[in-house]
Scaffold this active site. Structure first.
Site, short mmCIF file in Angstrom:
data_model
loop_
_atom_site.label_atom_id
_atom_site.label_comp_id
_atom_site.label_asym_id
_atom_site.label_seq_id
_atom_site.Cartn_x
_atom_site.Cartn_y
_atom_site.Cartn_z
CE LYS A 29 -3.85 -0.05 2.19
NZ LYS A 29 -4.68 -0.31 3.36
NE ARG A 98 -6.44 4.33 5.08
CZ ARG A 98 -7.69 3.98 4.78
NH1 ARG A 98 -7.98 2.72 4.52
NH2 ARG A 98 -8.65 4.86 4.75
N GLY A 107 -7.96 -7.80 4.91
CA GLY A 107 -8.75 -7.86 6.14
C GLY A 107 -8.05 -8.52 7.30
CG MET A 109 -2.30 -7.55 9.71
SD MET A 109 -0.64 -7.26 9.20
CE MET A 109 -0.86 -6.80 7.54
NE ARG A 343 -5.40 -4.73 -3.97
CZ ARG A 343 -6.03 -5.17 -2.93
NH1 ARG A 343 -5.40 -5.38 -1.81
NH2 ARG A 343 -7.31 -5.41 -2.97
CG HIS A 459 -5.00 -47.50 -6.07
ND1 HIS A 459 -6.30 -47.51 -6.50
CD2 HIS A 459 -4.28 -48.19 -6.99
CE1 HIS A 459 -6.37 -48.21 -7.63
NE2 HIS A 459 -5.16 -48.62 -7.94
CB SER A 786 12.55 -42.56 -16.30
OG SER A 786 11.38 -41.84 -16.02
CB CYS A 854 7.93 -41.15 -15.29
SG CYS A 854 8.74 -42.48 -14.38
CE1 TYR A 874 10.70 -38.75 -19.89
CE2 TYR A 874 12.76 -38.81 -21.12
CZ TYR A 874 11.82 -39.44 -20.31
OH TYR A 874 12.01 -40.73 -19.93
C1 PEP Z 1 7.62 -43.49 -9.07
O1 PEP Z 1 7.95 -44.21 -8.13
O2 PEP Z 1 7.80 -42.26 -9.09
C2 PEP Z 1 6.98 -44.07 -10.24
C3 PEP Z 1 6.73 -43.35 -11.32
O3 PEP Z 1 6.58 -45.36 -10.14
P1 PEP Z 1 5.25 -45.82 -9.37
O4 PEP Z 1 4.49 -44.61 -8.99
O5 PEP Z 1 4.51 -46.70 -10.31
O6 PEP Z 1 5.82 -46.56 -8.21
#
Ligand code: PEP
Ligand code: MG
Length: 902
Positions: A29, A98, A107, A109, A343, A459, A786, A854, A874
């Site tokens: 401010k 202020r 809101g 303070m 702002r 899961h 990976s 991954c 990647y």
């Molecule tokens: C991991 O462990 O990050 C992975 C990609 O394999 P999963 O989740 O199938 O164990």
């Protein structure tokens, strides 16, 4: 900080001394008030006490040396500028005090208005306002109320009750019906309340009022609600707030006065134009309190054209100056416009994209800046269907927003029932305590999944995110009773067939059907909306910014997909290959029986027969996937979970055996299965016989999978396709494990590709800490790595990924041990360090080693930036997160100051 606490350290800045870049010191401010002052906009004069002064106060419990003197000097300068003195009985200067931290904490303070009023100056104020006694006494009672509540912790309700009493004595509900005498009486009543709670009279010395108000603002930094807000918004706790002391201007001096808020564009949609609200004859807090209804800002044109035109001019000026949407607070005092705050305004996700696109068109920013101003979290929000919650829907439970989106449907408790009802065209919500691989078909059939247990990597959560399906997990207020086909929540019972709605973004659960709207952005990614030919500002902006991100990014983006359908969708979303094809689902459903045969095999012949039966089925799966990803790399991971996960649970088998025995039936097979389950039982299955260990222990299992992959690739190539298979070995911890698998795999590859040459890479997951630490050795046997950051986090922290989030992460978050679950966003210092070491040592041993990730982190915005920094090739994530990862990979380049173009 102690070093700064010297007499000549500067703690107070006049508005003319600051600028918008001094937010750390002057708060948002204060910095913006200074900026507007310097732009020549009409800001009421004032000064800002720095965050450093607040920090010093919070550490030592007293104002730093020199502060009082500097306040005095600036106050005198302010008095000279205004030609009035604080507390002058004839013509008093009044100020507001202020808060204003670096980050807006709406809101959270405190603010005290009308500081400087007392029993004498209230008379002077009346004279100043044209003998307006009503106004003067109303201002005084507001000061006592705000000061009492904020500075002296007098319970606010007491003042409210006194005000209500005054109104009922007058027979009205409207504050405006109270006249000067009523308000004078109210001031007396307020003073008594003040005395009762503080044991002292309301302070009559204006300077004492000012000092106490400043101190109260400092202290409000550590008020409980502010602490909570900061924790939630991840605002550091030691920043402190600045304090702005500003000369009061009054919007409540009559019909030619008023107050309002304005936005330079619509913060909801981003549409160009003037948006805001105005309330005549009122002060700012009346607008907030909703005492009277505001009118749309353009009404001001009719009420006060001169101020309106002036305001529009300033708004255009501010937008051009800040090169962004600004929000503004203003007051008109007897026809004179004052700018009280500006702002860069908060906006919705849709508006963020639309505005960034517009500003590029207007030449105010370039596309790099546009990319910087949006983010993956906003894009993700735009990709999910949303509830239209304008109706009165109250949540009955709140779990973890495990996979975003909005879904309504009939409650079912089993996978089979989900499939059955979905086949009849019903929308269903699958409700379980937690899901397991057997629920897969039901999860596919359901619109959404609701579980009473499990965290963000349970899961249910992982699978749902993979499918882009809405999921709320760990809603523990829900008592699920599967056999009775019902759940109870908040004293209500929900039976199979009743409708519920779940919001996978907020984790909220509603009874009944909340209406849902589809996402246009998904329609665009799916290819059903052509940005060049539709009149949709959002879709056009998303298209433009995504195209720019793709041009900028260095990281490729692949997807985690196990089926042809997922692969196809991910490809439409821009995936450049598959980074993880989990093969475990290829052992489920009808094929479970073959897995049982494999496990129960007595001797090599039976085992080989079971594997031979699985081979063509898996080959067909791979053919479909290679076809959908033709020309792009597909990393297929050999089977990972412990085999007993494919067998029925122990309890169920024991019951089956007992029942069958009772009936005198042949139980040989069940008994054999039961014995196998008992034999294979592990105390810690996640650390047991899984991953590469399975391949080394069960003869022929990996060989069958390798053969299926390579035969599928050869089949596709023979039909003119261009498959690019990569075989990935899970859970490797030592190079010897990988070498053993590799030797066997190479033989099969050599044999199968004799008919038709196809290049097949062999690599490994890096998901066991030992693998990361011996990456130099492992790279000798791997053409790619990976990173499996799910397991790497599990084993790096020693946190069971299925249990801990629901069990105790709340406490860790509360204690600030981490600000976000390390399963959600990569822990840069620990798990991230393992990734860095493995990347460096892997590449040192094998230049050109392909590196990807991954785990679930592949689609997390902050983690994508980290993987860019580490230099991976990647990221791979679930199909729905592919656009988010593309966007963030582009932003990572822009934000690291690079102009990397692929
Ligand atoms: C991991 O462990 O990050 C992975 C990609 O394999 P999963 O989740 O199938 O164990
Ligand atoms: Mg893993």
């Amino acid at each position: 900080m102690a070093a700064q606490e010297t007499v000549d350290h500067k703690y107070v800045y006049d508005f003319s001394e600051g600028n918008k870049d001094l937010k750390d010191l002057l708060g948002g401010k204060g910095a913006n008030l200074a900026e507007m002052t310097n732009l020549g906009l009409p800001v009421p004069p004032g000064f800002t006490i720095t965050t450093e002064a607040c920090q010093a106060y919070l550490v030592t419990g007293r104002e730093p040396d020199g502060l009082a003197g500097q306040i005095e000097e600036h106050l005198e300068a302010l008095e000279r500028a205004m030609g009035k003195r604080l507390g002058d009985p004839q013509d008093p200067l009044l100020v507001s005090v202020r808060s204003g931290a670096k980050f807006s904490m709406p809101g959270m303070m405190e603010t005290v208005l009308n500081v400087g009023l007392n029993d004498e100056s209230v008379v002077g104020l009346s004279a100043q306002a044209g003998q307006n006694d009503r106004f003067a006494w109303d201002s005084y009672r507001r000061l006592i109320q705000m000061f009492g509540k904020t500075v002296c912790e007098v319970p606010g309700e007491e003042f409210e009750h006194a005000l209500d009493d005054a109104k009922s004595a007058k027979g009205t509900h409207n504050d405006l019906d109270l006249d000067a005498d009523d308000l004078r009486g109210l001031v007396d009543a307020y003073k008594k309340i003040f005395l009762k709670h503080t044991g002292r009279e309301f302070p009559q010395q204006p300077r004492e009022q000012l000092d106490l108000a400043i101190r109260a603002v400092f202290e409000s930094w550590n008020a409980e609600r502010a602490v909570l807000y900061r924790r939630q918004e991840r605002i550091p706790a030691d920043l402190g707030t600045a304090v702005n002391v500003v000369s009061m201007v009054f919007g409540n001096l009559g019909p030619d006065s008023g107050t309002g808020v304005a936005f330079t564009r619509d913060p909801a949609s981003g549409a160009q134009g003037i948006y805001g609200d105005y309330l005549a004859n009122a002060q700012g807090e009346d607008v907030v309190a909703g005492i009277r209804n505001t009118v749309p800002l353009n009404e001001l044109e009719r009420l006060d054209k001169k101020s309106y035109d002036e305001l529009l001019g300033y708004m255009a000026r501010l937008e051009e100056h800040y090169r962004d949407l600004c929000d503004i607070e203003f007051t008109i005092e007897r026809g004179k416009l004052w700018m009280l705050q500006t702002r860069v305004g908060k906006r919705t996700a849709a508006a963020a994209f639309v505005i960034a696109g517009q500003l590029v068109d207007e030449g105010l920013i370039d596309l790099d800046e546009a990319l910087h101003r949006v983010n993956g979290a906003q894009l993700a929000q735009l990709m999910f269907p949303r509830f239209q919650l304008d109706h009165e829907f109250q949540p009955v439970a709140k779990g973890i927003g495990a996979s975003p989106g909005a879904a309504s449907g009939k409650v079912v408790f089993t996978s089979a029932r989900a499939v059955e009802l979905a086949a009849e065209g019903e929308s269903v919500i699958l409700v379980r305590r937690e899901t397991n691989p057997d629920d897969l078909n039901g999860m596919i059939a359901a619109k959404g999944i609701l579980t009473s247990r499990g965290g963000k990597t349970s899961h249910a959560a992982v699978v749902a995110r993979g499918m882009g399906k809405t999921c709320v997990s760990g809603a523990d207020e829900i008592e699920v009773n599967v056999p009775a086909k019902r759940f109870t929540v908040a004293g209500q019972t929900v039976n199979e067939g009743d409708v519920v709605s779940i919001d996978g973004t907020t984790g909220k659960v509603y009874l009944g059907e909340v209406p849902v709207m589809p996402s246009e952005v998904v329609q665009y990614f799916e290819g059903s909306l052509d940005p060049e030919h539709i009149d949709n500002a959002l879709v056009r902006a998303v298209h433009r910014i995504m195209t720019h991100a793709d041009g900028k990014r260095r990281l490729a983006v692949r997807t985690n997909a196990d089926t042809g359908a997922d692969a196809a969708r991910a490809r439409r979303f821009g995936a450049e290959g598959i980074g993880l094809c989990r093969t475990e689902h290829m052992f489920l459903g009808d094929r479970r029986e073959l897995v049982e045969r494999l496990i129960l095999a007595r001797g090599a012949d039976e085992r080989e027969a079971a594997l031979a039966a699985l081979l063509p089925l898996q080959r067909a799966d791979f053919v479909e996937i290679f076809r959908e990803m033709d020309g792009l790399p597909v990393t297929v991971r050999l089977i990972d979970p412990p085999l007993h996960e494919f067998l029925p649970p122990l309890e169920q088998l024991a019951v089956n055996v007992a029942v069958a025995q009772e009936r005198g039936e042949d139980v040989a097979k069940e008994e054999a299965l039961l014995a196998a389950v008992r034999r294979m039982h592990e105390e810690n299955p996640m650390l047991g016989l899984r991953g590469v260990r399975l391949g080394l222990v069960i003869p022929g299992l990996f060989a069958m999978q390798v053969r299926a992959i390579v035969e599928a690739a050869v089949e596709c190539a023979q039909r003119g396709g261009d498959p690019k298979p990569e075989i990935m070995v899970p859970l490797v911890g030592a190079v010897q494990e990988l070498e053993t698998v590799r030797t066997e795999a190479e033989k099969i590859i050599e044999e199968v590709t004799r008919e038709k040459a196809v290049e097949v890479l062999i690599g490994t997951m890096i998901e066991v800490p030992r693998a990361a630490l011996t990456a130099g050795q492992i790279a000798e046997a791997a053409e790619f790595f990976s990173f499996g950051t799910n397991d790497l986090t599990q084993m790096g922290w020693g946190f069971s990924r299925d249990d801990v989030e629901g069990a105790f992460f709340w406490r860790y978050l509360e204690l600030g041990i981490f600000g976000i679950s390390p399963f959600e966003s990569i822990d840069r210092d620990g798990v991230g360090r393992l990734v860095r070491i493995a990347a460096e040592e892997g590449r040192a041993a094998r230049p050109g080693l392909k590196l990807g990730i991954c785990g679930e982190h592949g689609g997390d915005p902050d983690s994508v930036h980290f993987f860019h920094e580490v230099g991976l090739d990647y990221v791979s994530c679930s199909p729905f997160r592919v656009p988010v990862a593309r966007l963030e990979a582009g932003r990572a380049v822009v934000e690291s100051g690079g102009s990397d173009s692929r």
